[in-house]
Structure formats: structure tokens, C-alpha cells
Design a protein around this motif. Structure first.
Motif, short mmCIF file in Angstrom:
data_model
loop_
_atom_site.label_atom_id
_atom_site.label_comp_id
_atom_site.label_asym_id
_atom_site.label_seq_id
_atom_site.Cartn_x
_atom_site.Cartn_y
_atom_site.Cartn_z
N LEU A 121 0.80 -1.22 0.00
CA LEU A 121 0.00 0.00 0.00
C LEU A 121 0.83 1.28 0.00
O LEU A 121 0.47 2.24 -0.70
CB LEU A 121 -0.97 -0.01 1.19
CG LEU A 121 -1.98 1.14 1.21
CD1 LEU A 121 -2.91 1.08 0.00
CD2 LEU A 121 -2.80 1.13 2.51
N PRO A 122 1.97 1.35 0.73
CA PRO A 122 2.76 2.60 0.69
C PRO A 122 3.30 2.94 -0.70
O PRO A 122 3.67 4.08 -0.93
CB PRO A 122 3.89 2.31 1.68
CG PRO A 122 3.33 1.30 2.62
CD PRO A 122 2.47 0.44 1.77
N ARG A 127 -1.29 6.34 3.27
CA ARG A 127 -2.06 5.87 4.44
C ARG A 127 -1.20 4.99 5.34
O ARG A 127 -0.22 4.37 4.90
CB ARG A 127 -3.28 5.06 3.98
CG ARG A 127 -4.18 5.76 2.98
CD ARG A 127 -5.03 6.82 3.62
NE ARG A 127 -5.80 7.52 2.60
CZ ARG A 127 -7.00 7.13 2.16
NH1 ARG A 127 -7.57 6.04 2.63
NH2 ARG A 127 -7.62 7.84 1.23
N ASP A 128 -1.59 4.89 6.60
CA ASP A 128 -0.95 3.97 7.53
C ASP A 128 -1.55 2.59 7.33
O ASP A 128 -2.69 2.33 7.75
CB ASP A 128 -1.18 4.42 8.97
CG ASP A 128 -0.47 5.71 9.30
OD1 ASP A 128 0.53 6.01 8.62
OD2 ASP A 128 -0.90 6.41 10.23
N PRO A 129 -0.84 1.67 6.68
CA PRO A 129 -1.45 0.37 6.38
C PRO A 129 -1.82 -0.44 7.61
O PRO A 129 -2.80 -1.21 7.58
CB PRO A 129 -0.38 -0.34 5.54
CG PRO A 129 0.90 0.37 5.85
CD PRO A 129 0.53 1.77 6.17
N GLN A 130 -1.06 -0.29 8.70
CA GLN A 130 -1.36 -1.08 9.88
C GLN A 130 -2.66 -0.67 10.55
O GLN A 130 -3.22 -1.42 11.35
CB GLN A 130 -0.20 -0.97 10.88
CG GLN A 130 1.12 -1.49 10.36
CD GLN A 130 1.05 -2.92 9.86
OE1 GLN A 130 0.40 -3.77 10.48
NE2 GLN A 130 1.72 -3.20 8.74
N ALA A 131 -3.15 0.52 10.22
CA ALA A 131 -4.40 1.00 10.80
C ALA A 131 -5.62 0.54 10.01
O ALA A 131 -6.74 0.88 10.38
CB ALA A 131 -4.38 2.53 10.88
N ALA A 138 -8.81 -1.77 0.66
CA ALA A 138 -9.47 -1.69 -0.65
C ALA A 138 -10.04 -0.30 -0.90
O ALA A 138 -9.93 0.24 -2.01
CB ALA A 138 -10.58 -2.74 -0.73
N ARG A 139 -10.64 0.30 0.12
CA ARG A 139 -11.17 1.66 -0.04
C ARG A 139 -10.06 2.65 -0.32
O ARG A 139 -10.18 3.54 -1.17
CB ARG A 139 -11.93 2.07 1.21
CG ARG A 139 -12.77 3.35 1.04
CD ARG A 139 -13.23 3.88 2.38
NE ARG A 139 -12.19 4.70 3.00
CZ ARG A 139 -12.13 5.00 4.29
NH1 ARG A 139 -13.04 4.55 5.12
NH2 ARG A 139 -11.15 5.75 4.76
N ALA A 140 -8.93 2.52 0.39
CA ALA A 140 -7.80 3.41 0.15
C ALA A 140 -7.28 3.28 -1.27
O ALA A 140 -6.90 4.27 -1.91
CB ALA A 140 -6.68 3.10 1.15
N GLY A 256 -14.34 7.90 1.36
CA GLY A 256 -14.21 8.84 2.46
C GLY A 256 -14.40 8.15 3.80
O GLY A 256 -14.39 6.92 3.92
N GLY A 257 -14.55 8.95 4.85
CA GLY A 257 -14.67 8.41 6.20
C GLY A 257 -13.36 8.54 6.96
O GLY A 257 -12.50 9.35 6.62
N THR A 258 -13.18 7.73 7.99
CA THR A 258 -12.00 7.82 8.85
C THR A 258 -10.78 7.24 8.16
O THR A 258 -10.85 6.17 7.54
CB THR A 258 -12.25 7.08 10.17
OG1 THR A 258 -13.39 7.64 10.82
CG2 THR A 258 -11.05 7.20 11.09
N LEU A 259 -9.65 7.95 8.26
CA LEU A 259 -8.39 7.46 7.72
C LEU A 259 -7.25 7.97 8.57
O LEU A 259 -7.43 8.83 9.43
CB LEU A 259 -8.22 7.89 6.25
CG LEU A 259 -8.42 9.36 5.91
CD1 LEU A 259 -7.16 10.15 6.15
CD2 LEU A 259 -8.89 9.52 4.48
#
Length: 330
Positions: A121-122, A127-131, A138-140, A256-259
């Protein structure tokens, strides 16, 4: 050969080159620019907006000036001008690498290998993949495919149509600077302000064209328009909002939403929340559908930008010819 045809042929060759070759593993021109921009930053950095603005002017202006000098050097040769435009287009667009990274993550998620997806993912976004769980990854990916369709393909083609090779190189320089220093960390909150604002301005036309073409190329035009109109302005980014909202509506999903970025949690508005479903990591093909939509939008953007350049040049030539004719008869 007229400039409109030079851009049309060169941009088509560059986009085809990206499709066939993708990005080189070593020696990519954008990476070289990033190293040069980093060296300039080490000399100029102060916690000050003026220093950041100078950094932006030196780096982005230098890239555009290099493109202008190269264009002037080959202007007497149509073949060399097309080749230069093709090489510049290939260097600045990144649609194939975007698709490959997204698809690789999608394959890992489909096979249930969430750790492999987190590891990749990086390469695609910050984004922080571990979170993230599998669906969050998939959304990211879908959000990154949407945003980078504008940043890595459509925006570059728009500025190439406007200003040729200097426009191609200048846009990619601005976009790269934003990724390097345009975020709101303590180090870059002031120093990166100019790069972030210039990126917003440079990305504005490409983001709107991406959203328009998404409504044309997507599977649900009405849904794309509805999500764009209802939710784009709620996104904190003036350019990512229209793109991600239109993608969400076209694909029938919620984005969208929390990230989380760099340990900092953000709660962004949900896009297409009333009509869309959650992005799913497996069994839905959401990532593959986003990649296919991105590719269609990129090729449509080539047609629109090349056609607009040809029409603009033709109209300008017609105006000049009418002026000459009028002068001869007066």
C-alpha cells in the motif's frame, strides 16, 4: 507540422509508451527531479513561507524552463518535436504504474493475504497500512486510483495541451513538490504552503475534466453526477473532492470516512453515502472496476485534450487568415 498535431501525435505516443512500458525501475525522470528538489530544499529550508515560495519557483520554474529550452531546440524538426512530446508525456504520466500497483494489492486481498496488501500500500498512497483492515485497504486503493487518475494522467494532458512540453514538465514538477513538501507537518506547514496552493491551482482544470469524463465512462452517469454535486464540496481537497465523489457515484460505492496519515487520524465526510455500498476487499471486483474506469478516463482525456489543442490552433489560424485577407482588401 502544426503545434496541435505535434501535441496530438506526441501525447498519443507517450500514453501508448506508458501503457506498454510503464515506469522504469531505475532512473525515472520524476525521481531525478525529486532528488534535485530535495537538494534545493536542503539549501533553502527555513520555517518561512517566503523560503518555501522560492523553493517552488526554482524547482517548478526550472522544470518548465527546461521543457521550453528543449522545445525550442527541436522546433524546426516535426519528427523531433513529436518525439520530445512523446518522451515528456511518457515521463510525466503514471497510469500504468498506478494500475499495476492497485491490481497487485487487489490480487493480494482477493487471496486473503492482507499482510502482503499492507506491504504494498505505501507504494500507492500515504495511508498507515497497519491501521487498516482488508476493506479499509481496498477503499484506500480505490480513492488513490481516483485521485491519481487526475494527478498522474489527466492533469498532465491538460497542461500539455495548454503549454506543450513546458506544461507537461511544469505540472508534474508542481504535483511532485506538493507530495514532497505540501503536507501540514510541523516542518512543512509554512515552507510547503506555496507548493500546496500552486498544486491546487494547477490541478483544478484536470480534476474537473476527470470528474466529467468519469460520468461519461462510468457505469452509472446519473450516480456520478449526483455524488459529485452533493458531496464534492465537503471534501477537504478542492480537487480530490470532485474526482473521488464522481468515482464513488460511477462505481456505486462509498468513499471517504475515517483514515490515518502518519499517525494522524482524520474523519472525512463520506462520499456517495446515501446511494453507495462499502468498498469490499474481495468478491466485488471494486479495485479492478476502478482501474478499468481510470484507464478509460485517461484515453478519453487524451482525445479531449488533443482535440481541443487542434481546434484552438485551427481557430487561431483562421483568425489570422481573416486578418490578412482583410488587410489585403482594405
Amino acid at each position: 507540422m502544426r503545434a496541435g498535431r505535434v501535441f496530438a501525435y506526441g501525447a498519443a505516443a507517450g500514453l501508448l509508451g506508458d501503457l506498454l512500458l510503464g515506469d522504469p525501475r531505475r532512473g525515472h525522470p520524476v525521481a531525478a527531479f525529486g532528488r534535485a528538489a530535495g537538494a534545493v530544499e536542503r539549501v533553502l529550508w527555513r520555517d518561512h513561507r517566503g523560503r518555501g515560495a522560492l523553493h517552488t519557483a526554482v524547482c517548478a520554474g526550472g522544470a518548465a524552463a527546461l521543457g521550453l529550452a528543449a522545445s525550442r531546440a527541436v522546433r524546426r524538426s516535426p519528427a523531433a518535436s513529436v518525439a520530445l512530446t512523446g518522451a515528456a508525456t511518457w515521463a510525466v504520466v503514471g497510469g500504468t504504474s498506478l494500475a499495476r500497483e492497485a491490481t497487485a494489492i487487489g490480487r493480494a486481498l482477493e487471496s486473503g493475504d492482507v499482510e502482503a496488501a499492507r506491504a504494498r500500500l505505501p507504494h500507492l498512497c500515504g495511508r498507515d497500512p497497519q491501521a487498516l483492515d482488508a476493506d479499509g485497504i481496498a477503499r484506500a486503493v480505490v480513492e488513490s486510483v481516483a485521485e491519481n487518475t487526475s494527478d498522474a494522467v489527466v492533469g498532465a494532458l491538460v497542461w500539455g495541451a495548454v503549454a506543450g512540453v513546458p506544461g507537461l514538465l511544469g505540472f508534474r514538477a508542481v504535483n511532485t513538490l506538493d507530495a514532497m513538501v505540501g503536507h501540514k507537518s510541523p516542518r512543512y506547514r509554512r515552507y510547503g504552503w506555496a507548493s500546496a496552493r500552486l498544486d491546487d491551482l494547477a490541478g483544478w482544470p484536470g480534476a474537473r475534466l476527470t470528474a466529467v469524463l468519469t460520468t461519461v465512462a462510468g457505469g452509472d452517469p446519473r450516480g456520478a453526477v449526483r455524488a459529485w454535486r452533493a458531496d464534492a464540496a465537503r471534501h477537504p481537497s478542492p480537487n480530490a473532492g470532485p474526482v473521488e465523489a464522481s468515482f464513488a457515484g460511477a462505481l456505486g460505492v462509498r468513499l471517504g470516512g475515517t483514515l490515518s496519515y502518519g499517525g494522524r487520524v482524520e474523519h472525512r465526510p463520506v462520499l456517495n453515502g446515501a446511494a453507495g455500498r462499502a468498498v469490499r476487499a474481495s468478491g466485488s471486483g471494486d479495485i479492478d472496476r476502478a482501474v478499468r474506469l481510470s484507464r478509460r478516463v485517461g484515453w478519453l482525456a487524451l482525445g479531449v485534450c488533443a482535440g481541443a489543442r487542434l481546434l484552438a490552433r485551427g481557430a487561431a489560424a483562421s483568425v489570422r487568415q481573416r486578418g490578412i485577407t482583410k488587410g489585403d482588401t482594405s
